[in-house]
Design a protein around this motif. Structure first.
Motif, PDB file in Angstrom:
ATOM      1  N   LEU A 123      52.416 -27.898 -69.904  1.00 30.25           N
ATOM      2  CA  LEU A 123      51.454 -28.840 -69.326  1.00 30.25           C
ATOM      3  C   LEU A 123      51.234 -28.551 -67.846  1.00 30.25           C
ATOM      4  O   LEU A 123      50.109 -28.596 -67.341  1.00 30.25           O
ATOM      5  CB  LEU A 123      51.964 -30.271 -69.512  1.00 30.25           C
ATOM      6  CG  LEU A 123      51.789 -30.879 -70.893  1.00 30.25           C
ATOM      7  CD1 LEU A 123      52.786 -32.019 -71.108  1.00 30.25           C
ATOM      8  CD2 LEU A 123      50.358 -31.381 -71.076  1.00 30.25           C
ATOM      9  N   TYR A 124      52.320 -28.238 -67.150  1.00 30.49           N
ATOM     10  CA  TYR A 124      52.231 -27.938 -65.715  1.00 30.49           C
ATOM     11  C   TYR A 124      51.431 -26.654 -65.480  1.00 30.49           C
ATOM     12  O   TYR A 124      50.604 -26.589 -64.566  1.00 30.49           O
ATOM     13  CB  TYR A 124      53.643 -27.817 -65.145  1.00 30.49           C
ATOM     14  CG  TYR A 124      53.701 -27.676 -63.641  1.00 30.49           C
ATOM     15  CD1 TYR A 124      53.495 -28.768 -62.811  1.00 30.49           C
ATOM     16  CD2 TYR A 124      53.983 -26.438 -63.053  1.00 30.49           C
ATOM     17  CE1 TYR A 124      53.562 -28.641 -61.433  1.00 30.49           C
ATOM     18  CE2 TYR A 124      54.050 -26.309 -61.680  1.00 30.49           C
ATOM     19  CZ  TYR A 124      53.834 -27.410 -60.863  1.00 30.49           C
ATOM     20  OH  TYR A 124      53.891 -27.280 -59.502  1.00 30.49           O
ATOM     21  N   ILE A 125      51.657 -25.641 -66.317  1.00 27.92           N
ATOM     22  CA  ILE A 125      50.895 -24.393 -66.195  1.00 27.92           C
ATOM     23  C   ILE A 125      49.410 -24.667 -66.388  1.00 27.92           C
ATOM     24  O   ILE A 125      48.563 -24.240 -65.588  1.00 27.92           O
ATOM     25  CB  ILE A 125      51.362 -23.364 -67.236  1.00 27.92           C
ATOM     26  CG1 ILE A 125      52.810 -22.952 -66.999  1.00 27.92           C
ATOM     27  CG2 ILE A 125      50.454 -22.114 -67.215  1.00 27.92           C
ATOM     28  CD1 ILE A 125      53.433 -22.261 -68.209  1.00 27.92           C
ATOM     29  N   ALA A 126      49.078 -25.368 -67.465  1.00 28.08           N
ATOM     30  CA  ALA A 126      47.675 -25.590 -67.792  1.00 28.08           C
ATOM     31  C   ALA A 126      46.976 -26.407 -66.714  1.00 28.08           C
ATOM     32  O   ALA A 126      45.870 -26.060 -66.269  1.00 28.08           O
ATOM     33  CB  ALA A 126      47.550 -26.272 -69.151  1.00 28.08           C
ATOM     34  N   LEU A 127      47.613 -27.501 -66.264  1.00 28.35           N
ATOM     35  CA  LEU A 127      46.971 -28.313 -65.238  1.00 28.35           C
ATOM     36  C   LEU A 127      46.879 -27.545 -63.925  1.00 28.35           C
ATOM     37  O   LEU A 127      45.851 -27.612 -63.229  1.00 28.35           O
ATOM     38  CB  LEU A 127      47.730 -29.626 -65.038  1.00 28.35           C
ATOM     39  CG  LEU A 127      47.074 -30.599 -64.048  1.00 28.35           C
ATOM     40  CD1 LEU A 127      45.641 -30.937 -64.448  1.00 28.35           C
ATOM     41  CD2 LEU A 127      47.908 -31.877 -63.905  1.00 28.35           C
TER      42      LEU A 127
END
Length: 399
Positions: A198-202
């Motif tokens: 999630l952190y990568i994508a955001l």
């Protein structure tokens, strides 16, 4: 502007030949003849069954959990984004604003992944409607969760400033830099792939939108963590690792959403950086995730999260894989083999839902979380949750 840039990147780097992107001949019904308008109507009708049980004062849908609520809002925003409409705008913006006002940085229960599901929904809402408050919410939550990322200095010192125990800088000879702690609690040592994904994508989405290299750097470090430390030899993303003692979750803990969110992040990161190695890695993960015996049979239908008796986290996982694949489809217009595979895989799930797992006798269409059927005899909110991303993705990937 972003969409045009994504197209330009996809055309510039159209092919990777090492991955097996073929469509298995055993898959059940991997295409649809339904028109665009029919697909939109089917998706919106599913959304309508959920908005009927939505409390916009809290952003919650009756019968669903906190993180699941954000995923429904994500699908609603994406449907408007794909169709260039504002049908769901009021409900999406109202719900996202309400939750942010109720829970600091969208963190209701002390889980960084919960916060990031909502922040990602806020980003999708911003992408669909251009509402600056939603972008601000996404950024504020990203900054909050960034306090729980293992940095290079943390790994070197063996100490993360928001944890009260020593951490390992590497596990099994691979770096822990870029891993994101699952919970903000000072005594919780779990670093897991869904929070990191999630952190990568955001981070990648924010980098693409703001052109701020801080987000790019963050996405690269965390993407490298999963690549080097938390994937198996079959190109599927593993679940979790303990930063205090390097113990791991069972290798049998294979969940669709871990690979799905990583696929999304890699797809956007490739655009941001122009680094084709991220595209190549994304293709490997897509090839593996769409043909994974861990969660599907030879017919290609996903069997994970099929509980019809009660809601649980697992019923919402598979929708995240389909959403991540839809992002990869959008980012790679020049790769016909990839797009055909993603469209076919999505349509396998789509046709299973429509043919095997639905019931329209009530006047509305209800979907079972068991996609191999049978259709439900009553409204199952988490069945609608699991279905809605497939129905929304089918709108776009069949264009």
């Amino acid at each position: 502007m972003l969409a045009n840039s994504l197209v330009a990147l996809a055309l510039a780097f159209p092919f990777a030949v090492a991955q097996n992107l073929s469509v298995p001949s055993t898959w059940r019904d991997p295409s649809t003849s339904l028109s665009f308008l029919d697909r939109v109507s089917i998706a919106q009708n599913c959304v309508n069954t959920l908005t009927a049980v939505l409390d916009t004062d809290t952003g919650s849908f009756s019968g669903l959990g906190y993180w699941q609520n954000a995923n429904v809002l994500s699908a609603m925003a994406n449907l408007d984004y794909f169709t260039k409409s504002t049908t769901n705008k009021q409900a999406v913006i109202g719900s996202l604003n309400a939750a942010f006002s109720l829970y600091a940085d969208y963190d209701q229960y002390g889980y960084n992944d919960d916060a990031m599901w909502w922040a990602t929904a806020a980003y999708y809402g911003y992408r669909a409607y251009g509402n600056p408050n939603l972008l601000n919410h996404a950024i504020a939550t990203w900054q909050h969760v960034s306090n729980y990322v293992i940095t290079t200095s943390d790994a070197s010192s063996g100490k993360q400033p928001n944890k009260d125990f020593p951490i390992e800088g590497s596990c099994d000879g691979e770096t822990m830099v870029g891993g994101v702690f699952w919970r903000p609690l000072n005594d919780d040592a779990s670093v897991n792939s869904i929070t990191t994904g999630l952190y990568i994508a955001l981070s990648a989405h924010l980098a693409a939108t703001t052109r701020n290299s801080t987000y790019t750097h963050a996405a690269i470090l965390s993407a490298n963590f999963i690549k080097t430390t938390n994937m198996n030899s079959g190109d599927l993303v593993l679940d979790s690792i303990n930063a205090q003692d390097c113990t791991r979750s069972s290798s049998s803990w294979m969940f669709t959403y871990n690979s799905g969110k990583y696929i999304e992040g890699l797809s956007v990161l490739a655009f941001v950086t122009g680094d084709t190695s991220w595209t190549s890695l994304m293709l490997e993960v897509v090839a593996a995730a769409t043909k994974a015996p861990a969660w599907e049979g030879s017919d290609g239908i996903i069997t994970e999260g099929a509980d019809v008796t009660e809601d649980n986290d697992g019923v919402g996982f598979k929708a995240v894989l389909i959403r991540g694949l839809a992002e990869a489809w959008s980012c790679n217009t020049g790769n016909t083999a990839l797009r055909t595979l993603i469209r076919s895989y999505t349509d396998v799930q789509y046709n299973a839902l429509l043919d095997l797992a639905s019931n329209s006798s009530s006047g509305s269409t209800w979907y079972s979380p068991a996609w191999e059927g049978p259709g439900p005899t009553s409204f199952i909110p988490w069945g609608q949750l699991a279905a809605v991303d497939v129905l929304v993705s089918a709108v776009n990937v069949n264009n």
